[in-house]
Write an enzyme that holds these catalytic residues in place. Sequence first.
Site, PDB file in Angstrom:
ATOM      1  N   ASP A 268       0.816  -1.228   0.000  1.00  0.00           N
ATOM      2  CA  ASP A 268       0.000   0.000   0.000  1.00  0.00           C
ATOM      3  C   ASP A 268       0.844   1.269   0.000  1.00  0.00           C
ATOM      4  O   ASP A 268       0.424   2.301   0.527  1.00  0.00           O
ATOM      5  CB  ASP A 268      -0.953   0.041   1.216  1.00  0.00           C
ATOM      6  CG  ASP A 268      -1.790  -1.215   1.316  1.00  0.00           C
ATOM      7  OD1 ASP A 268      -2.273  -1.659   0.271  1.00  0.00           O
ATOM      8  OD2 ASP A 268      -1.950  -1.740   2.440  1.00  0.00           O
TER       9      ASP A 268
ATOM     10  N   LYS B 138       2.374   2.231  -5.084  1.00  0.00           N
ATOM     11  CA  LYS B 138       3.133   1.769  -6.264  1.00  0.00           C
ATOM     12  C   LYS B 138       2.395   2.072  -7.558  1.00  0.00           C
ATOM     13  O   LYS B 138       2.993   2.449  -8.548  1.00  0.00           O
ATOM     14  CB  LYS B 138       3.360   0.243  -6.186  1.00  0.00           C
ATOM     15  CG  LYS B 138       4.243  -0.186  -5.050  1.00  0.00           C
ATOM     16  CD  LYS B 138       4.331  -1.696  -4.980  1.00  0.00           C
ATOM     17  CE  LYS B 138       3.059  -2.367  -4.501  1.00  0.00           C
ATOM     18  NZ  LYS B 138       2.660  -2.084  -3.133  1.00  0.00           N
TER      19      LYS B 138
ATOM     20  N   GLY C 273      -4.538  -4.109  -4.486  1.00  0.00           N
ATOM     21  CA  GLY C 273      -5.482  -3.103  -4.970  1.00  0.00           C
ATOM     22  C   GLY C 273      -4.684  -1.858  -5.280  1.00  0.00           C
ATOM     23  O   GLY C 273      -4.215  -1.189  -4.374  1.00  0.00           O
ATOM     24  N   HIS C 274      -4.451  -1.604  -6.541  1.00  0.00           N
ATOM     25  CA  HIS C 274      -3.654  -0.435  -6.920  1.00  0.00           C
ATOM     26  C   HIS C 274      -4.579   0.673  -7.391  1.00  0.00           C
ATOM     27  O   HIS C 274      -5.300   0.520  -8.365  1.00  0.00           O
ATOM     28  CB  HIS C 274      -2.647  -0.807  -8.018  1.00  0.00           C
ATOM     29  CG  HIS C 274      -1.595  -1.766  -7.520  1.00  0.00           C
ATOM     30  ND1 HIS C 274      -0.802  -2.511  -8.351  1.00  0.00           N
ATOM     31  CD2 HIS C 274      -1.223  -2.086  -6.265  1.00  0.00           C
ATOM     32  CE1 HIS C 274       0.021  -3.246  -7.616  1.00  0.00           C
ATOM     33  NE2 HIS C 274      -0.211  -3.009  -6.354  1.00  0.00           N
TER      34      HIS C 274
ATOM     35  N   GLN D 104       2.034  -5.933  -3.250  1.00  0.00           N
ATOM     36  CA  GLN D 104       2.346  -5.998  -1.816  1.00  0.00           C
ATOM     37  C   GLN D 104       3.682  -5.295  -1.543  1.00  0.00           C
ATOM     38  O   GLN D 104       3.946  -4.301  -2.180  1.00  0.00           O
ATOM     39  CB  GLN D 104       2.356  -7.453  -1.303  1.00  0.00           C
ATOM     40  CG  GLN D 104       0.968  -8.087  -1.231  1.00  0.00           C
ATOM     41  CD  GLN D 104       0.488  -8.663  -2.548  1.00  0.00           C
ATOM     42  OE1 GLN D 104       1.240  -9.330  -3.225  1.00  0.00           O
ATOM     43  NE2 GLN D 104      -0.745  -8.406  -2.911  1.00  0.00           N
TER      44      GLN D 104
END
Length: 431
Positions: free
Chosen positions: A13, A16, A40-41, A226
């Site tokens: 988180d 990225k 989740g990006h 991650q």
Amino acid sequence: MPNIVVIGAQWGDEGKGRIVDLISENVDIIARYQGGNNAGHTIVIGKEKVVLHHLPSGILRDGKISVIGNGVVIDPGVLLEELKGLRAAGYRADSGNLKISDRAHVIMPYHREIDIARESLSRGNGKIGTTGRGIGPVYEDKAARRGIKFSDLIDPESLRERLSSVLEERNMYLEHVLGRKPLKFEDIFSEYEAYGKELKDFSCDVSSLLNRSISEGKRVLFEGAQGALLDIDLGTYPFVTSSSASSGGACTGTGVSPTRIDLVLGIAKAYATRVGEGPFPSEIEGETGERLRKAGGEYGATTGRSRRCGWFDSVALRYAAMTNGISRLAITKLDVLSGFDAIKVCVGYRYRGKLLGEFPSNINILKDCEPVYEEIEGWKEDISSVTDFGELPAHARNYIRRLEQLTGVTIYAVSLGASREKILFLSDLFQ
Ligand code: IMP
């Protein structure tokens, strides 16, 4: 621009997605190499917010090829929804600009069931706080050589054969160990056969594609999910994810050798967060932690869970830099720290009265480490619309320069918000 790996340098988180989105303008191919829809990006473009789970963040850039490598695990139903959502938002997402490794493993319904059942049954130390997406169980099956690959998914005969040999055993585990109902072969088969049909055209020998492209002079960005401290081998095991989130995973997760990678860029928040269980020496409890959580919007993009918040930990960062070969850092969310009188940075750990300068490999030591802090003067100004590093308040610049000294890594960029333009560049990536 040469080939570059972008990884999270903390517990995930770090932001990225927005950095990959930015750099991908200058590359030809963006390749995700591990993890699945536990990630989740979030990327903000204008007023629009896009959350990607399987897809490389580069999918939002025109004219680029996005690749899902063999190290990624795919939940085909979720992937299809993601593709549909992107198309509805006006982005291209077809077999012309997206390639999926035929070696990638597929998340099956029993993986999700097992993940959720285990977490609900575990108490105390046994609980990992997973995302419940079946990530651990699918990687377990991969290692146990009973996995179902993307090449099986798109070939009904192969899918039937693999599923029938695996399901009986997984059902026994579900029923007799976890006390859940067994799953029906025909239900899974018909659902997954349909997914296979829809996804068939995306199938690709990704390793050949990437190696050929690199030989032709194309530039590849390897996108990690991650973070370094959640890596299965080098993270805070067992409170980790089940894949190789480290830079080394870029090689095993795509079939490209380390000799073809030129640089590793680490992404770190200006503070620290962690979701789920596990040691977090610089965690801030109480009001200050809550203030950071609110200011930073620290709620998971995948599960909506509140993230645990803490101060920047330079001991953990140095470890991540060492194990991943990080030679440039991007610091995100500096704006969130505006308004604090003083900002702390963890510069060492105290363990049973002894000062440790290095990140312990033994989790039993790590969990009892107390942070040693250095205090840095804060700034009051709202910095979210600053466009040049030199225009930041002196204390904000000092903070960034101090992080550079403490981590030993050159800072490449600092971001001040989610949208594409809110980023300040401090150095060139490759000089
Ligand atoms: P899993 O990956 O769902 O098995 O979860 C294992 C651990 O990794 C849990 O602590 C999760 O909260 C954490 N985790 C997995 N994916 C992410 C992510 O994208 N960001 C932050 N933490 C994650």
